[in-house]
Design a protein around this motif. Structure first.
Motif, mmCIF file in Angstrom:
data_model
loop_
_atom_site.group_PDB
_atom_site.id
_atom_site.type_symbol
_atom_site.label_atom_id
_atom_site.label_comp_id
_atom_site.label_asym_id
_atom_site.label_seq_id
_atom_site.Cartn_x
_atom_site.Cartn_y
_atom_site.Cartn_z
ATOM 1 N N UNK A 175 81.772 -8.467 20.828
ATOM 2 C CA UNK A 175 81.984 -9.781 21.391
ATOM 3 C C UNK A 175 82.029 -9.319 22.993
ATOM 4 N N UNK A 176 82.804 -8.310 23.531
ATOM 5 C CA UNK A 176 82.662 -7.997 25.069
ATOM 6 C C UNK A 176 81.427 -7.655 25.289
ATOM 7 N N UNK A 177 80.597 -7.046 24.587
ATOM 8 C CA UNK A 177 79.303 -6.349 25.394
ATOM 9 C C UNK A 177 78.427 -7.835 25.544
ATOM 10 N N UNK A 178 78.548 -8.626 24.539
ATOM 11 C CA UNK A 178 77.637 -9.931 24.538
ATOM 12 C C UNK A 178 78.017 -10.849 25.620
ATOM 13 N N UNK A 179 79.284 -10.950 25.877
ATOM 14 C CA UNK A 179 79.790 -11.884 26.965
ATOM 15 C C UNK A 179 79.534 -11.236 28.334
ATOM 16 N N UNK A 180 79.740 -9.735 28.524
ATOM 17 C CA UNK A 180 79.346 -9.106 29.563
ATOM 18 C C UNK A 180 77.727 -9.018 30.057
ATOM 19 N N UNK A 181 77.036 -9.069 28.890
ATOM 20 C CA UNK A 181 75.409 -9.180 28.995
ATOM 21 C C UNK A 181 75.277 -10.517 30.019
ATOM 22 N N UNK A 182 75.668 -11.659 29.189
ATOM 23 C CA UNK A 182 75.439 -12.746 29.782
ATOM 24 C C UNK A 182 75.889 -13.010 31.041
ATOM 25 N N UNK A 183 77.073 -12.514 31.236
ATOM 26 C CA UNK A 183 77.741 -12.706 32.783
ATOM 27 C C UNK A 183 76.987 -11.720 33.612
ATOM 28 N N UNK A 184 76.273 -10.496 33.244
ATOM 29 C CA UNK A 184 75.512 -9.978 34.220
ATOM 30 C C UNK A 184 74.033 -10.579 34.660
ATOM 31 N N UNK A 185 73.537 -11.253 33.469
ATOM 32 C CA UNK A 185 72.478 -11.994 33.952
ATOM 33 C C UNK A 185 72.803 -13.067 34.987
ATOM 34 N N UNK A 186 73.731 -13.831 34.737
ATOM 35 C CA UNK A 186 74.247 -14.860 35.817
ATOM 36 C C UNK A 186 74.451 -14.448 37.055
ATOM 37 N N UNK A 187 75.475 -13.265 37.001
ATOM 38 C CA UNK A 187 75.746 -12.858 38.325
ATOM 39 C C UNK A 187 74.582 -12.184 39.251
ATOM 40 N N UNK A 188 73.787 -11.660 38.694
ATOM 41 C CA UNK A 188 72.513 -11.228 39.279
ATOM 42 C C UNK A 188 71.581 -12.198 39.755
ATOM 43 N N UNK A 209 66.464 -6.110 41.877
ATOM 44 C CA UNK A 209 66.709 -6.681 40.561
ATOM 45 C C UNK A 209 65.413 -5.988 39.523
ATOM 46 N N UNK A 210 64.447 -5.366 40.192
ATOM 47 C CA UNK A 210 63.388 -4.936 39.429
ATOM 48 C C UNK A 210 63.206 -3.356 39.467
ATOM 49 N N UNK A 211 63.308 -2.645 38.253
ATOM 50 C CA UNK A 211 62.911 -1.405 38.351
ATOM 51 C C UNK A 211 61.325 -0.830 39.081
ATOM 52 N N UNK A 212 60.753 -1.831 39.092
ATOM 53 C CA UNK A 212 59.427 -1.471 39.581
ATOM 54 C C UNK A 212 59.249 -2.018 40.880
ATOM 55 N N UNK A 213 59.963 -2.970 41.281
ATOM 56 C CA UNK A 213 59.922 -3.620 42.655
ATOM 57 C C UNK A 213 58.611 -4.753 42.815
ATOM 58 N N UNK A 214 58.036 -4.985 41.461
ATOM 59 C CA UNK A 214 57.133 -6.047 41.673
ATOM 60 C C UNK A 214 57.510 -7.207 40.804
ATOM 61 N N UNK A 266 61.610 -17.503 26.645
ATOM 62 C CA UNK A 266 62.537 -17.771 27.339
ATOM 63 C C UNK A 266 63.781 -18.230 26.587
ATOM 64 N N UNK A 267 64.951 -17.629 26.906
ATOM 65 C CA UNK A 267 66.259 -17.757 25.992
ATOM 66 C C UNK A 267 67.121 -18.960 26.711
ATOM 67 N N UNK A 268 67.278 -19.037 28.019
ATOM 68 C CA UNK A 268 67.836 -20.025 28.336
ATOM 69 C C UNK A 268 67.697 -20.157 29.960
ATOM 70 N N UNK A 269 67.970 -21.290 30.533
ATOM 71 C CA UNK A 269 67.513 -21.441 31.821
ATOM 72 C C UNK A 269 68.878 -21.106 32.525
ATOM 73 N N UNK A 270 68.649 -20.316 33.593
ATOM 74 C CA UNK A 270 69.975 -19.576 34.355
ATOM 75 C C UNK A 270 70.173 -20.528 35.627
ATOM 76 N N UNK A 271 69.345 -21.161 36.117
ATOM 77 C CA UNK A 271 69.240 -22.361 37.161
ATOM 78 C C UNK A 271 68.263 -22.442 38.064
ATOM 79 N N UNK A 272 67.803 -23.406 38.797
ATOM 80 C CA UNK A 272 66.892 -23.978 39.480
ATOM 81 C C UNK A 272 65.506 -23.699 38.816
#
Length: 132
Positions: free
Chosen positions: A22-35, A68-73, A120-126
């Motif tokens: 549960x903690x891993x799932x919550x932190x993954x979602x939080x990580x996406x939103x915070x980024x 945000x991106x490992x490749x920078x592209x 696409x899994x979910x809209x994160x905003x805008x």
């Protein structure tokens, strides 16, 4: 007596495993939103350039988005603008943020790595969506 201790130990182990998952799932979602929130203004500017028709094919991300991106592209097509946020070492799997020209459906897919297509899994905003 020994059997009851085994039941207790197994129960505690299962509960601990559940908490970790549960903690891993919550932190993954939080990580996406915070980024997303940390780069919201730069992503909005990139999306506007895409909507205005100034982006096509593979493009170098502006300095504010390169972390945000490992490749920078980023990759722009007629249907979507995709910023890859993760890719495994063999380029078989990837995830990222995508801005779509039209609202995505359950059938929408996008290339997330050389050997992978995500949805696409979910809209994160805008208008930006998390894609796996």
């Amino acid at each position: 007596m020994k059997r009851s201790w085994m039941v207790v130990l197994v129960s505690v182990a299962l509960a601990a495993t559940g908490v970790v998952v549960c903690i891993r799932l919550i932190s993954h979602t939080h990580s996406i939103d915070s980024r997303y929130r940390a780069h919201r203004a730069a992503l909005a500017e990139l999306a506007q350039q895409y909507v205005d028709g100034h982006l096509d094919g593979m493009l170098t991300l502006p300095p504010g988005l390169r972390s945000l991106s490992p490749s920078g592209f980023a990759y722009a097509s007629p249907t979507a603008l995709f910023v890859q946020t993760w890719q495994n070492w063999r380029a078989e799997s990837g995830t990222g943020l995508a801005f779509f020209a039209a609202t995505p459906t359950a059938q929408t897919t996008i290339a997330t790595a050389s050997g992978d297509a995500g949805q696409p899994q979910r809209e994160v905003g805008d208008g930006w969506w998390w894609v796996e």
